[in-house]
Write an enzyme that holds these catalytic residues in place. Structure first.
Site, PDB file in Angstrom:
ATOM      1  N   TRP A 102       1.238  -1.411  -0.307  1.00 54.99           N
ATOM      2  CA  TRP A 102      -0.577  -0.041   0.180  1.00 54.99           C
ATOM      3  C   TRP A 102       0.750   0.941   0.146  1.00 54.99           C
ATOM      4  O   TRP A 102       0.511   2.502  -0.713  1.00 54.99           O
ATOM      5  CB  TRP A 102      -0.883  -0.047   1.328  1.00 54.99           C
ATOM      6  CG  TRP A 102      -1.837  -1.468   0.956  1.00 54.99           C
ATOM      7  CD1 TRP A 102      -1.755  -2.274   1.852  1.00 54.99           C
ATOM      8  CD2 TRP A 102      -2.758  -1.330   0.254  1.00 54.99           C
ATOM      9  NE1 TRP A 102      -2.841  -2.946   1.909  1.00 54.99           N
ATOM     10  CE2 TRP A 102      -3.703  -2.844   0.510  1.00 54.99           C
ATOM     11  CE3 TRP A 102      -3.198  -0.762  -0.839  1.00 54.99           C
ATOM     12  CZ2 TRP A 102      -4.607  -3.405  -0.474  1.00 54.99           C
ATOM     13  CZ3 TRP A 102      -4.359  -0.833  -1.750  1.00 54.99           C
ATOM     14  CH2 TRP A 102      -5.061  -3.119  -1.546  1.00 54.99           C
ATOM     15  N   ASP A 171      -1.114   6.138   6.425  1.00 57.69           N
ATOM     16  CA  ASP A 171      -1.948   5.505   5.677  1.00 57.69           C
ATOM     17  C   ASP A 171      -2.368   4.896   7.154  1.00 57.69           C
ATOM     18  O   ASP A 171      -1.584   3.821   7.823  1.00 57.69           O
ATOM     19  CB  ASP A 171      -1.971   5.242   5.027  1.00 57.69           C
ATOM     20  CG  ASP A 171      -3.211   4.043   4.035  1.00 57.69           C
ATOM     21  OD1 ASP A 171      -4.023   3.870   5.136  1.00 57.69           O
ATOM     22  OD2 ASP A 171      -3.041   3.983   3.504  1.00 57.69           O
ATOM     23  N   LYS A 195     -11.375  -2.225   8.505  1.00 61.18           N
ATOM     24  CA  LYS A 195     -10.794  -2.664   9.096  1.00 61.18           C
ATOM     25  C   LYS A 195     -11.582  -2.700  10.708  1.00 61.18           C
ATOM     26  O   LYS A 195     -11.954  -3.894  11.043  1.00 61.18           O
ATOM     27  CB  LYS A 195      -9.460  -2.555   9.402  1.00 61.18           C
ATOM     28  CG  LYS A 195      -9.062  -2.303   7.889  1.00 61.18           C
ATOM     29  CD  LYS A 195      -8.355  -3.253   6.789  1.00 61.18           C
ATOM     30  CE  LYS A 195      -8.203  -3.187   5.678  1.00 61.18           C
ATOM     31  NZ  LYS A 195      -7.840  -4.142   5.077  1.00 61.18           N
TER      32      LYS A 195
END
Length: 361
Positions: A102, A171, A195
């Site tokens: 990511w 992030d 999440k």
């Protein structure tokens, strides 16, 4: 109903209590006669949910008044592009600390818009560890980007003491709300909800207000942070049901005792599974080095592919869901987000011990 233990990496487990409350309110929200999904996002009933969700998030994360909280669409992947569009001007350079897939995607998107540079990367070590951060001149970079937890590889920054920059972006999609974080250290924190915060469909952005003075004013309105700040995340129709569920999740976290209680519980849950790995004489091999282990995504491999397939098949028969590793790395992964109960982690530990006894000799 069949008992299952949900270890999916995302969309992930939601608290049972939250789902039950949503079920009870599904057809008649606050005695209005209709579902929250049917309410106008400009109406008082929905707006009360919207604003209380912001207030709860600020309370739980100890977000200073100098920050805005936004509820946006498009996932964290949109933020990969939206951040440089707003803040990376010609002649400026963005620095990236690359600790997983990511991180790579965030840099690749930014590179389409402006100049980027990798400060350090763990790629040569196959992202098994959080790399030591070299010293760097802060004024070289307009902003520095970091990924706090790496869902695919199972590594996590234990703390952020080593990183210093006046405009630090994180992030935190896969570990926000799982532990205490020093919000004031960051210019922007962003996180997809699916999440720990709630269901897919909404992304939280925590943005320091003074940064808006530096933002690009020449953007389509929908891509400008200033637009969403001015309109309280109501510029266009927001994902109202996702925000409603996020609101319920925040209430649930508060009812458990906030981040102090959640962090302690997450440490205990992860310890059960890491102990199974560490006590297996190498039968289970953790992907992450011990000093970089994630509390949210526990990644490991077995001695060979056949055993991995057998492990996953037997686990599924026992009610374990989502234990296959990411397709890019294989192996196994147990995601132990906030809503995964202690019972599930103990059950997985017992299954891993049993499987080792049956196949490890």
């Amino acid at each position: 109903m069949k008992q299952v233990f949900n270890f999916n990496a995302g969309p992930a487990a939601l608290p049972k209590e939250v789902l039950q409350q949503a079920q009870q309110e599904m057809l008649n929200f606050k005695d209005s006669g209709i579902s929250v999904m049917e309410h106008s996002h400009r109406g008082k009933l929905y707006e009360s949910v919207h604003e209380e969700a912001k207030t709860l998030l600020k309370e739980l994360l100890s977000i200073p008044d100098s920050y805005e909280v936004l509820f946006l669409q498009g996932g964290a992947s949109l933020q990969f592009a939206m951040l440089p569009m707003n803040f990376l001007k010609q002649g400026e350079l963005a620095g990236f600390i690359t600790t997983g897939a990511w991180s790579e995607k965030a840099r690749n998107e930014a590179a389409k818009i402006g100049a980027t540079e990798e400060i350090v990367s763990g790629k040569e070590q196959n992202y098994t560890t959080i790399p030591a951060l070299p010293s760097f001149a802060e004024d070289r970079y307009k902003y520095v980007h970091v990924t706090s937890n790496n869902t695919i590889f199972g590594t996590q920054w234990e703390n952020f003491n080593a990183i210093s920059h006046p405009f630090l972006i994180a992030d935190m999609s896969s570990d926000i709300l799982s532990r205490k974080i020093p919000v004031e250290k960051f210019g922007i924190i962003y996180a997809g909800a699916q999440k720990n915060l709630g269901p897919a469909g909404v992304t939280v952005v925590i943005l320091r207000k003074d940064l808006l003075q530096q933002a690009n004013k020449d953007l389509p309105a929908i891509l400008s942070y200033e637009t969403h700040v001015k309109n309280r995340s109501l510029y266009n129709t927001p994902p109202t049901f996702s925000i409603y569920l996020l609101h319920l999740v925040l209430q649930w976290v508060k009812s458990l005792g906030g981040l102090d209680a959640i962090e302690k519980k997450n440490e205990e849950k992860a310890a059960f599974i890491y102990e199974a790995i560490d006590h297996s004489n190498g039968f289970y091999s953790g992907h992450a080095t011990k000093d970089s282990r994630s509390l949210m995504n526990i990644t490991f491999t077995l001695p060979n592919e056949d055993l991995t397939k057998t492990f996953l098949a037997e686990a599924e028969q026992r009610g374990f869901i989502g234990l296959a590793g990411h397709r890019s790395v294989g192996g196994c992964r147990a995601s132990t987000y906030n809503a995964v109960p202690m019972e599930a982690c103990k059950a997985l530990r017992n299954f891993m011990d049993e499987f080792y006894l049956n196949y490890g000799n």
